[in-house]
Design an enzyme around this catalytic site. Structure first.
Site, mmCIF file in Angstrom:
data_model
loop_
_atom_site.group_PDB
_atom_site.id
_atom_site.type_symbol
_atom_site.label_atom_id
_atom_site.label_comp_id
_atom_site.label_asym_id
_atom_site.label_seq_id
_atom_site.Cartn_x
_atom_site.Cartn_y
_atom_site.Cartn_z
ATOM 1 C CB THR A 201 2.048 51.156 35.224
ATOM 2 O OG1 THR A 201 3.136 51.569 34.385
ATOM 3 C CG2 THR A 201 1.927 49.642 35.153
ATOM 4 C CG LEU A 247 2.257 51.244 43.183
ATOM 5 C CD1 LEU A 247 3.700 51.234 43.665
ATOM 6 C CD2 LEU A 247 1.341 51.662 44.323
ATOM 7 C CG HIS A 248 5.860 50.590 37.022
ATOM 8 N ND1 HIS A 248 5.440 51.215 35.880
ATOM 9 C CD2 HIS A 248 6.866 51.366 37.512
ATOM 10 C CE1 HIS A 248 6.160 52.303 35.671
ATOM 11 N NE2 HIS A 248 7.030 52.422 36.641
ATOM 12 C CG ASP A 249 6.514 45.488 39.622
ATOM 13 O OD1 ASP A 249 6.441 45.591 38.381
ATOM 14 O OD2 ASP A 249 7.603 45.450 40.223
#
Ligand code: BDR
Ligand code: CA
Length: 319
Positions: A201, A247-249
């Site tokens: 990420t 913007l991980h998820d």
């Protein structure tokens, strides 16, 4: 991105602790015709459960999909006290956008009860589970009903980190750190697990230009998403000294839709659940130096432009 013409949408359950980046992932999933979001299960993580469940209700309404059921699940990790991250996400978890109070409420049933029933009633390898927070709900199901694993097509989670250290302790990423016991149960459940760790990420950072493009959609979702993202990235920009934050998820949803944007390796991943020094570390046997069997598809690379273009296209479909 498009599924073959006669393919039916892939049934998924989003397990989440919104969280601005969870919010964008939920919105993206609800915008994708290739995915059928059966339900959203909230868990305690970024903020306490009452807020993550409420935020999930706000998000289905923002997306114009109030019929997607939201369930509240576990309010604390399996065997430890809850650690939250208001310093990153703000008091509500989704600070940065002006959003109306939700009209809908979480369903009366416990998320784990609903998830277990849904998975057990499905066919073999039918359901994809997408954990975007601490994996307490999923692990609780797997502990009580280990046979559920055979009906899981894949668990695609955001969590972990190895090559770049951790974001919560020097070695642990937040989702795994909060409930390391749950992560270890998930990794050993027998269903295929794909992990999108912070190693990947952090290779796709937001830019001001992209956030402005999202705001420029002029839709209620575009304006809200941009506001949340600007609030969210300030913490990481300050922490890492970069021009944009990860913007991980949403990488979980992008991976489901466009696995060709990602690269990784099947290997063994174990979670440290004892040591006070390295609690929550994901120990990745990238080079196969142990004889521990492979239990994870560990992702380390992404086509950043492809990821942000896909997300923009999805957000543009929403009201
Ligand atoms: C993860 O932790 C949370 O703060 C984010 O929502 C993401 O799921 C990143 O470490
Ligand atoms: Ca999250």
């Amino acid at each position: 991105m498009s599924a073959p013409p006669d393919a039916s949408p892939r049934p998924i359950i989003i397990d989440t602790d919104p969280g601005q980046d969870d919010a964008i992932a939920i919105l993206a999933a609800l915008a994708a015709p290739e995915l059928a979001v059966l339900g959203i299960t909230a868990v305690a993580g970024n903020v306490p459960l009452e807020l993550t469940a409420r935020n999930a209700c706000i998000l289905v309404e923002l997306a114009g999909r109030p019929e997607v059921p939201v369930f509240a699940g576990c309010d604390r990790p399996l065997r430890r006290d809850l650690v939250t991250a208001e310093h990153v996400h703000g008091k509500t978890g989704i600070d940065g956008a002006e959003l109306p109070e939700p009209v809908t409420a979480p369903q009366p049933r416990h998320a784990v009860e609903w998830m277990t029933e849904t998975v057990l009633a499905a066919g073999e390898r039918e359901i994809t589970i997408c954990p975007l927070g601490p994996m307490t709900n999923v692990a609780t199901m797997l502990e009580a009903a280990p046979e559920a694993a055979r009906n899981i097509r894949e668990i695609v989670c955001m969590g972990g980190g190895f090559f770049g250290g951790g974001n919560t302790t020097p070695v642990a990423e937040f989702n795994v750190f909060v409930d390391p016991d749950a992560a270890q149960i998930v990794l050993h459940c027998g269903a295929p697990v794909t992990m999108l760790p912070q190693d990947v990420t952090h290779k796709a950072l937001m830019t001001d230009a992209w956030i402005n493009r999202v705001r420029g959609l002029g839709t209620r979702t575009g304006v809200a998403a941009a506001g949340m993202l600007e609030f969210y990235e300030r913490y990481d920009v300050d922490k890492y000294g970069t021009t944009g934050g990860p913007l991980h998820d949403p990488n979980v949803i992008a991976y489901l839709l466009r696995p060709d944007l990602y690269e990784g390796r099947h290997c063994n991943v174990e979670v440290e659940t004892d040591s006070p020094l390295t609690l929550g570390m994901t120990v990745v046997d990238w080079w196969g130096v142990t004889d521990r069997p492979s239990n994870c598809h560990y992702i380390t690379d992404v086509d950043s432009n492809g990821f942000y273009n896909l997300l923009y296209t999805l957000l543009a479909r929403l009201p």
